[in-house]
Design an enzyme around this catalytic site. Structure first.
Site, PDB file in Angstrom:
ATOM      1  CG  HIS A   1      -1.832   1.099   1.369  1.00  0.00           C
ATOM      2  ND1 HIS A   1      -1.722   2.044   2.357  1.00  0.00           N
ATOM      3  CD2 HIS A   1      -2.903   1.454   0.624  1.00  0.00           C
ATOM      4  CE1 HIS A   1      -2.704   2.920   2.237  1.00  0.00           C
ATOM      5  NE2 HIS A   1      -3.433   2.586   1.183  1.00  0.00           N
ATOM      6  NE  ARG A   2      -1.727   5.740   1.149  1.00  0.00           N
ATOM      7  CZ  ARG A   2      -2.274   6.573   2.007  1.00  0.00           C
ATOM      8  NH1 ARG A   2      -1.518   7.470   2.615  1.00  0.00           N
ATOM      9  NH2 ARG A   2      -3.567   6.544   2.272  1.00  0.00           N
TER      10      ARG A   2
ATOM     11  CG  ASP B   1      -3.181   6.127  -3.891  1.00  0.00           C
ATOM     12  OD1 ASP B   1      -4.066   5.299  -4.156  1.00  0.00           O
ATOM     13  OD2 ASP B   1      -2.675   6.248  -2.752  1.00  0.00           O
TER      14      ASP B   1
ATOM     15  CG  HIS C   1      -3.364   9.040  -0.356  1.00  0.00           C
ATOM     16  ND1 HIS C   1      -3.970   9.966   0.468  1.00  0.00           N
ATOM     17  CD2 HIS C   1      -4.231   8.004  -0.452  1.00  0.00           C
ATOM     18  CE1 HIS C   1      -5.141   9.496   0.868  1.00  0.00           C
ATOM     19  NE2 HIS C   1      -5.321   8.312   0.322  1.00  0.00           N
TER      20      HIS C   1
ATOM     21  CD  GLU D   1      -7.547   4.846  -4.925  1.00  0.00           C
ATOM     22  OE1 GLU D   1      -6.737   4.327  -4.117  1.00  0.00           O
ATOM     23  OE2 GLU D   1      -8.529   5.524  -4.571  1.00  0.00           O
TER      24      GLU D   1
ATOM     25  CD  GLN E   1      -6.365   0.670  -5.905  1.00  0.00           C
ATOM     26  OE1 GLN E   1      -7.060   0.606  -4.893  1.00  0.00           O
ATOM     27  NE2 GLN E   1      -5.070   0.927  -5.857  1.00  0.00           N
TER      28      GLN E   1
END
Ligand code: G3P
Ligand code: CA
Length: 268
Positions: A18-19, A47, A60, A127, A163
């Site tokens: 995640h990231r 992101d 993000h 994302e 996503q």
């Protein structure tokens, strides 16, 4: 890197950094992504935001203030202004025990730089953030994926997953290229619940859902899996939560600590 028979097999539990491995290095920098790869994550999570002059970058927040030495909305800044920002010192200040002097050199990477650095051996879980603000985002993402040979018949299924919380953005992607596996992100307020009609609707364009893990219950997980959807909750950082979710039947997780998830998978 591929797990057999396929990344998206329901038997796999995917480790999504995640990231990047953002528990150990400044999020959305080459350092956190490299750390995630070192920990044998299945995916680098990215992101996307878009600069004023139309460059896709990995960040993000929609503004740069939390994670850099500057401020301002990404959509109001030129890439030239963004590329010189220090995207790592904040991490050193907030995490003195994990601080590294090289993090001071961290910059906000463009999507192209990430693909240039990690190439076609890595897998990407991307994302689209605020796609309604950036009407060109989806088209440009698909173009960039094609440019770096990350889409197409010769590419293993699941090499790239896209996503979004935005159903519109996912539908647009599905129309552009129905072969891209899509995940509908959902933020449930309390208990996760989806009607059969909602599940059927999601199934018409996506291969799975990504809900906030705190909302989940075992019956909900079974319901989603029985519907043939993949289930990737976010953002799971404690081993006890990872273990419980695996026992319920999730097929992967977003985590800032890919090493912890790997250990839990090996233990269960
Ligand atoms: O993309 C899954 C998870 O990352 C969604 O939350 O806010 O960290 O992008 P966020
Ligand atoms: Ca995300």
């Amino acid at each position: 890197k591929e797990k057999s028979p396929s990344l998206l097999s329901e038997e796999n539990i995917l480790i999504i950094a995640h990231r990047g491995a953002s528990g150990y290095a400044p999020e959305h920098t080459i350092y956190s992504y490299a750390e995630g790869e070192k920990m044998h994550s299945d995916y680098i999570e990215i992101d996307l935001q878009m600069t004023k002059d139309g460059k896709l970058i990995a960040l993000h927040d929609s503004d740069v203030s939390r994670t850099t030495n500057s401020e301002g909305e990404v959509k109001d800044l030129l890439y030239e202004e963004i590329r010189i920002l220090d995207a790592g010192s904040w991490f050193n200040e907030e995490n003195p025990d994990l601080a590294q002097s090289v993090f001071k050199n961290a910059t906000i990477p463009t999507l192209e730089e990430i693909f240039e650095h990690f190439g076609t051996n890595s897998n990407y879980y991307i994302e689209t953030k605020r796609p309604e603000e950036y009407p060109e985002m989806v088209n440009q993402l698909v173009e960039t994926l094609n440019k770096y040979d990350l889409l197409g018949e010769d590419v293993p299924r699941g090499k790239v997953i896209i996503q979004s919380f935005s159903e519109d953005s996912l539908r647009e992607l599905h129309e552009l290229d129905p072969s891209i596996p899509l995940i509908q992100l959902i933020s449930f307020n309390h208990h996760a619940r989806l009607s059969q009609k909602q599940i059927d609707k999601i199934r018409s364009y996506a291969v799975g859902i990504g809900p906030n893990y705190q909302s989940l219950s075992e019956p909900f997980v079974h319901n989603i899996r029985d519907a043939g959807l993949l289930l990737h909750p976010y953002t799971v950082n404690k081993k006890e939560d990872m273990e419980r979710l695996i026992n319920w039947g999730v097929t992967g997780m977003f985590t800032n600590y890919p090493d912890r998830l790997k250990e839990v998978i090996e233990e269960t």
